[in-house]
Design a protein around this motif. Structure first.
Motif, PDB file in Angstrom:
ATOM      1  N   GLU A 166       8.535 -22.492  -2.991  1.00  0.00           N
ATOM      2  CA  GLU A 166       7.882 -21.751  -4.085  1.00  0.00           C
ATOM      3  C   GLU A 166       8.021 -20.247  -3.916  1.00  0.00           C
ATOM      4  OE1 GLU A 166       6.184 -25.325  -5.890  1.00  0.00           O
ATOM      5  OE2 GLU A 166       6.813 -23.316  -6.522  1.00  0.00           O
ATOM      6  N   GLU A 167       8.960 -19.807  -3.031  1.00  0.00           N
ATOM      7  CA  GLU A 167       9.082 -18.374  -2.706  1.00  0.00           C
ATOM      8  C   GLU A 167       9.221 -17.533  -3.974  1.00  0.00           C
ATOM      9  OE1 GLU A 167       8.727 -16.811   0.124  1.00  0.00           O
ATOM     10  OE2 GLU A 167       9.125 -14.888  -0.866  1.00  0.00           O
ATOM     11  N   GLU A 168      10.083 -17.946  -4.864  1.00  0.00           N
ATOM     12  CA  GLU A 168      10.364 -17.150  -6.075  1.00  0.00           C
ATOM     13  C   GLU A 168       9.113 -17.076  -6.962  1.00  0.00           C
ATOM     14  OE1 GLU A 168      14.116 -18.247  -7.887  1.00  0.00           O
ATOM     15  OE2 GLU A 168      13.406 -17.481  -9.834  1.00  0.00           O
ATOM     16  N   GLN A 169       8.453 -18.234  -7.143  1.00  0.00           N
ATOM     17  CA  GLN A 169       7.244 -18.261  -8.005  1.00  0.00           C
ATOM     18  C   GLN A 169       6.135 -17.410  -7.379  1.00  0.00           C
ATOM     19  OE1 GLN A 169       6.430 -22.427  -8.890  1.00  0.00           O
ATOM     20  NE2 GLN A 169       4.985 -21.770 -10.473  1.00  0.00           N
ATOM     21  N   PHE A 170       6.060 -17.478  -6.045  1.00  0.00           N
ATOM     22  CA  PHE A 170       5.039 -16.688  -5.324  1.00  0.00           C
ATOM     23  C   PHE A 170       5.253 -15.201  -5.613  1.00  0.00           C
ATOM     24  CE2 PHE A 170       2.216 -15.184  -2.172  1.00  0.00           C
ATOM     25  CZ  PHE A 170       2.871 -14.224  -1.393  1.00  0.00           C
ATOM     26  N   GLU A 171       6.499 -14.760  -5.476  1.00  0.00           N
ATOM     27  CA  GLU A 171       6.819 -13.341  -5.691  1.00  0.00           C
ATOM     28  C   GLU A 171       6.504 -12.948  -7.133  1.00  0.00           C
ATOM     29  OE1 GLU A 171       7.219 -11.316  -3.345  1.00  0.00           O
ATOM     30  OE2 GLU A 171       7.453  -9.609  -4.731  1.00  0.00           O
ATOM     31  N   GLU A 172       6.834 -13.825  -8.067  1.00  0.00           N
ATOM     32  CA  GLU A 172       6.544 -13.531  -9.488  1.00  0.00           C
ATOM     33  C   GLU A 172       5.047 -13.331  -9.712  1.00  0.00           C
ATOM     34  OE1 GLU A 172      10.053 -16.280 -11.469  1.00  0.00           O
ATOM     35  OE2 GLU A 172       7.982 -16.560 -12.188  1.00  0.00           O
ATOM     36  N   MET A 173       4.257 -14.208  -9.080  1.00  0.00           N
ATOM     37  CA  MET A 173       2.805 -14.128  -9.315  1.00  0.00           C
ATOM     38  C   MET A 173       2.210 -12.872  -8.651  1.00  0.00           C
ATOM     39  SD  MET A 173      -0.121 -16.981  -9.235  1.00  0.00           S
ATOM     40  CE  MET A 173       0.157 -17.458 -10.910  1.00  0.00           C
ATOM     41  N   ILE A 174       2.707 -12.536  -7.467  1.00  0.00           N
ATOM     42  CA  ILE A 174       2.232 -11.314  -6.802  1.00  0.00           C
ATOM     43  C   ILE A 174       2.520 -10.114  -7.692  1.00  0.00           C
ATOM     44  CG2 ILE A 174       2.881  -9.683  -4.965  1.00  0.00           C
ATOM     45  CD1 ILE A 174       1.042 -11.494  -3.711  1.00  0.00           C
ATOM     46  N   LEU A 175       3.706 -10.088  -8.276  1.00  0.00           N
ATOM     47  CA  LEU A 175       4.069  -8.958  -9.144  1.00  0.00           C
ATOM     48  C   LEU A 175       3.208  -8.957 -10.409  1.00  0.00           C
ATOM     49  CD1 LEU A 175       7.984  -8.921  -8.777  1.00  0.00           C
ATOM     50  CD2 LEU A 175       6.301  -7.283  -7.818  1.00  0.00           C
ATOM     51  N   ALA A 176       2.890 -10.149 -10.910  1.00  0.00           N
ATOM     52  CA  ALA A 176       2.036 -10.234 -12.116  1.00  0.00           C
ATOM     53  C   ALA A 176       0.648  -9.683 -11.807  1.00  0.00           C
ATOM     54  CB  ALA A 176       1.950 -11.683 -12.586  1.00  0.00           C
ATOM     55  N   ILE A 177       0.138  -9.988 -10.615  1.00  0.00           N
ATOM     56  CA  ILE A 177      -1.185  -9.482 -10.218  1.00  0.00           C
ATOM     57  C   ILE A 177      -1.122  -7.967 -10.047  1.00  0.00           C
ATOM     58  CG2 ILE A 177      -2.948  -9.499  -8.395  1.00  0.00           C
ATOM     59  CD1 ILE A 177      -2.077 -12.480  -7.896  1.00  0.00           C
ATOM     60  N   LYS A 178      -0.060  -7.501  -9.383  1.00  0.00           N
ATOM     61  CA  LYS A 178       0.076  -6.049  -9.185  1.00  0.00           C
ATOM     62  C   LYS A 178       0.172  -5.336 -10.528  1.00  0.00           C
ATOM     63  CE  LYS A 178       2.636  -2.530  -6.568  1.00  0.00           C
ATOM     64  NZ  LYS A 178       2.875  -1.609  -7.712  1.00  0.00           N
ATOM     65  N   SER A 179       0.835  -5.966 -11.493  1.00  0.00           N
ATOM     66  CA  SER A 179       1.000  -5.294 -12.801  1.00  0.00           C
ATOM     67  C   SER A 179      -0.343  -5.155 -13.513  1.00  0.00           C
ATOM     68  CB  SER A 179       1.985  -6.066 -13.682  1.00  0.00           C
ATOM     69  OG  SER A 179       1.381  -7.268 -14.099  1.00  0.00           O
ATOM     70  N   ARG A 180      -1.278  -6.095 -13.227  1.00  0.00           N
ATOM     71  CA  ARG A 180      -2.618  -5.963 -13.822  1.00  0.00           C
ATOM     72  C   ARG A 180      -3.275  -4.670 -13.353  1.00  0.00           C
ATOM     73  NH1 ARG A 180      -5.368 -10.583 -15.747  1.00  0.00           N
ATOM     74  NH2 ARG A 180      -7.062  -9.133 -16.196  1.00  0.00           N
ATOM     75  N   TYR A 181      -3.118  -4.351 -12.069  1.00  0.00           N
ATOM     76  CA  TYR A 181      -3.734  -3.127 -11.536  1.00  0.00           C
ATOM     77  C   TYR A 181      -2.945  -1.887 -11.965  1.00  0.00           C
ATOM     78  CZ  TYR A 181      -6.798  -6.042  -8.751  1.00  0.00           C
ATOM     79  OH  TYR A 181      -7.741  -6.954  -8.376  1.00  0.00           O
ATOM     80  N   ASP A 182      -1.619  -1.992 -11.944  1.00  0.00           N
ATOM     81  CA  ASP A 182      -0.803  -0.833 -12.353  1.00  0.00           C
ATOM     82  C   ASP A 182      -1.120  -0.441 -13.797  1.00  0.00           C
ATOM     83  OD1 ASP A 182       2.176  -1.819 -10.433  1.00  0.00           O
ATOM     84  OD2 ASP A 182       0.317  -0.767  -9.866  1.00  0.00           O
ATOM     85  N   GLU A 183      -1.380  -1.455 -14.641  1.00  0.00           N
ATOM     86  CA  GLU A 183      -1.721  -1.193 -16.058  1.00  0.00           C
ATOM     87  C   GLU A 183      -3.034  -0.409 -16.134  1.00  0.00           C
ATOM     88  OE1 GLU A 183      -1.500  -4.776 -18.718  1.00  0.00           O
ATOM     89  OE2 GLU A 183      -3.580  -4.209 -19.167  1.00  0.00           O
ATOM     90  N   ILE A 184      -4.009  -0.788 -15.314  1.00  0.00           N
ATOM     91  CA  ILE A 184      -5.308  -0.077 -15.304  1.00  0.00           C
ATOM     92  C   ILE A 184      -5.124   1.331 -14.750  1.00  0.00           C
ATOM     93  CG2 ILE A 184      -7.597  -0.033 -14.213  1.00  0.00           C
ATOM     94  CD1 ILE A 184      -7.520  -3.162 -14.312  1.00  0.00           C
ATOM     95  N   ILE A 185      -4.372   1.432 -13.638  1.00  0.00           N
ATOM     96  CA  ILE A 185      -4.165   2.737 -12.990  1.00  0.00           C
ATOM     97  C   ILE A 185      -3.480   3.702 -13.953  1.00  0.00           C
ATOM     98  CG2 ILE A 185      -2.822   3.881 -11.155  1.00  0.00           C
ATOM     99  CD1 ILE A 185      -3.417   1.282  -9.458  1.00  0.00           C
ATOM    100  N   ARG A 186      -2.463   3.208 -14.656  1.00  0.00           N
ATOM    101  CA  ARG A 186      -1.756   4.064 -15.636  1.00  0.00           C
ATOM    102  C   ARG A 186      -2.715   4.489 -16.737  1.00  0.00           C
ATOM    103  NH1 ARG A 186       2.259   0.485 -15.077  1.00  0.00           N
ATOM    104  NH2 ARG A 186       1.703  -0.691 -16.940  1.00  0.00           N
ATOM    105  N   GLY A 187      -3.499   3.525 -17.223  1.00  0.00           N
ATOM    106  CA  GLY A 187      -4.438   3.821 -18.322  1.00  0.00           C
ATOM    107  C   GLY A 187      -5.495   4.835 -17.921  1.00  0.00           C
ATOM    108  N   LEU A 188      -5.786   4.917 -16.627  1.00  0.00           N
ATOM    109  CA  LEU A 188      -6.813   5.868 -16.146  1.00  0.00           C
ATOM    110  C   LEU A 188      -6.175   7.160 -15.633  1.00  0.00           C
ATOM    111  CD1 LEU A 188      -9.123   3.378 -14.162  1.00  0.00           C
ATOM    112  CD2 LEU A 188      -9.459   4.255 -16.495  1.00  0.00           C
TER     113      LEU A 188
END
Ligand SMILES: Nc1ncnc2c1ncn2[C@@H]1O[C@H](COP(=O)(O)OP(=O)(O)O)[C@@H](O)[C@H]1O
Ligand SMILES: N[C@@H](CC(=O)OP(=O)(O)O)C(=O)O
Length: 443
Positions: free
Chosen positions: A66-88
């Motif tokens: 599941e290495e590829e799916q794991f990496e995708e999900m980590i990036l999806a989680i990081k993008s949630r925070y990056d979206e907030i950080i950019r917005g602030l």
């Protein structure tokens, strides 16, 4: 004056929500200690970051396939925070934090650690946004080796640490075990963290910010636009929270109760609403005889019948011992002269159904044992019910008019609550019928 303010996931799901929380904090200088949850849902179809982290950790446990799916999900989680950080407009980079998370997930460091990263990272973002010190909850919230919360050690360390802090951000939901491993409270546990911090700083108020304007008489997902409760006691709240009113975690009351610290449930999206005040006691009678209605589905009932059982001292004790031996918690136990009925959570019971039945036969040799499943329990709670005749009768007539078949009715010993058992498929109709007879008809 000191206030502790907890913001739930619904209040911190996006940069726009963060800005509302920031405005609420800045408009009142006494709001000094901030307890954030992980980002919640931005819209009904969204996923809470906590749930993404649980799923991501499962992928990490499956390793390479599941290495590829794991990496995708980590990036999806990081993008949630990056979206907030950019917005602030924050100059904050969480890349290193996520590298540490990747490494710890790969080391299979623990499911609780995984889930706690949501609050941990949101705490870092909140601290950067407010310019407050960040205090890692793993350094100030402690659990015993048994997994039980360590109130004494926590209160000592936390009160000392916060005595030096005029303001601070402390992430909700988690703490640490004696060996340093991260442990979380149960789901919704940031409410408990807020309460613990309020006790440690002897706060004058614990404000719990969410997406509804207070504790509502019934679940707004069942009753359309339910009335808000203006004042509720800790005892009433605990009955409602325990029975499914998910707006506040059922264990969030204990830390503040001893200190007599009131809790105020407020709406981040309507900060001008007064919300609900939760207090030790009040002379104010509830507007509608009852204070609130809450309930949960998926219970099972085990009815044990034996002639003359009431003359056998210890009969009930022996039956309940069978459940304890199988590590099954009891929810309710109405009894008659020759029968006793035990209500348990269906998922807990199903796994050990036959062991329990065999155990009961060995323990008390009953005339018969009857099982029922797919049941729901509804709690009607109110300090005003004691002084009002006919409450049970009104409930019965409301349910009869709604064609709901009552499977059980149990009056709590404190007369603070009445518990009704119905079939799962009648649950929502029953809640609406009870709400209508006590609230709609009174407006
Ligand atoms: N009696 C109740 N009063 C208020 N909210 C309730 C009640 N019962 C269930 N809820 C639900 O609880 C939700 C708030 O809890 P939660 O989803 O944990 O919010 P947060 O993310 O702010 O912690 C409300 O949106 C509402 O749908
Ligand atoms: N994020 C954790 C803890 C929590 O309390 O969340 P919320 O405040 O959104 O209910 C959970 O989902 O259980």
């Amino acid at each position: 004056m000191k206030k502790v303010v907890k913001f739930g996931g619904s209040s911190l799901a996006s940069a726009a929500q963060f800005k509302k929380a920031g405005h609420i904090i800045r408009q009142d200088s006494t709001r000094r200690y901030v307890v954030p949850s992980a980002p919640g849902k931005r819209h009904p179809q969204d996923t809470k970051v906590t749930d993404m982290l649980y799923s991501c950790y499962l992928l990490a446990l499956r390793e390479e396939e599941e290495e590829e799916q794991f990496e995708e999900m980590i990036l999806a989680i990081k993008s949630r925070y990056d979206e907030i950080i950019r917005g602030l407009d924050l100059t904050l980079d969480l890349t290193d934090e996520f590298q540490i998370i990747r490494e710890n997930f790969s080391r299979k460091i623990g499911r609780d650690y995984a889930a706690s990263r949501g609050e941990y990272l949101n705490g870092i973002v909140m601290a950067a946004y407010l310019g407050y010190p960040f205090i890692d909850a793993a350094d100030v919230i402690f659990f015993k080796e048994s997994g039980a919360f360590d109130a004494e050690k926590t209160n000592q360390v936390l009160s000392e640490r916060l005595a030096d802090c005029e303001r601070a951000v402390i992430p909700g939901f988690y703490g640490s075990l004696p060996d340093g491993k991260v442990k979380t409270f149960s789901r919704g546990g940031s409410d408990v963290t807020g309460s613990i911090v309020a006790k440690a700083v002897h706060a004058d108020m614990y404000e719990n910010w969410t997406d509804v304007s207070g504790f509502l008489v019934a679940d707004p997902r069942i009753v359309k636009n339910p009335k808000a409760i203006d004042v509720i006691t800790y005892r009433e709240l605990r009955e409602l929270s325990y029975m499914g009113a998910s707006v506040l975690h059922e264990d969030a009351i204990f830390p503040v109760r001893k200190e007599g610290i009131p809790i105020n449930i407020r709406n981040t999206n309507c900060p001008e609403d007064k919300g609900t005040l939760i207090v030790e006691a009040t002379c104010r009678t509830p507007r509608f005889t009852i204070t609130g209605i809450a309930g949960k589905r998926d219970f099972a009932s085990i009815t044990v019948e034996k002639a003359m059982m009431n003359s056998q001292v210890g009969f009930c004790h022996k039956v309940l011992g069978v459940f304890a031996d199988n590590d099954i918690s009891i929810e309710h136990m109405p009894s008659g002269i020759d029968t006793m009925t035990i209500f348990v959570h269906q998922d807990e019971f199903e796994e050990k159904e036959q062991e329990v039945i065999a155990g009961i036969h060995r323990a008390v040799e009953p005339d018969f044992v009857e099982l029922e499943s797919d049941l729901a329990l509804i709690a009607v709670v109110g300090r005003g019910m004691k002084a009002t005749r006919g409450t049970s009768g009104r409930i019965f007539s409301a349910l009869a008019h709604a064609n709901v078949n009552v499977k059980m009715i149990d009056q709590g010993s404190s007369e603070l609550n009445i518990i009704i058992g119905v079939r799962n498929h009648d649950f929502e109709a029953a809640v609406r019928a009870i709400y209508d007879i006590f609230v709609t008809t009174q407006i």
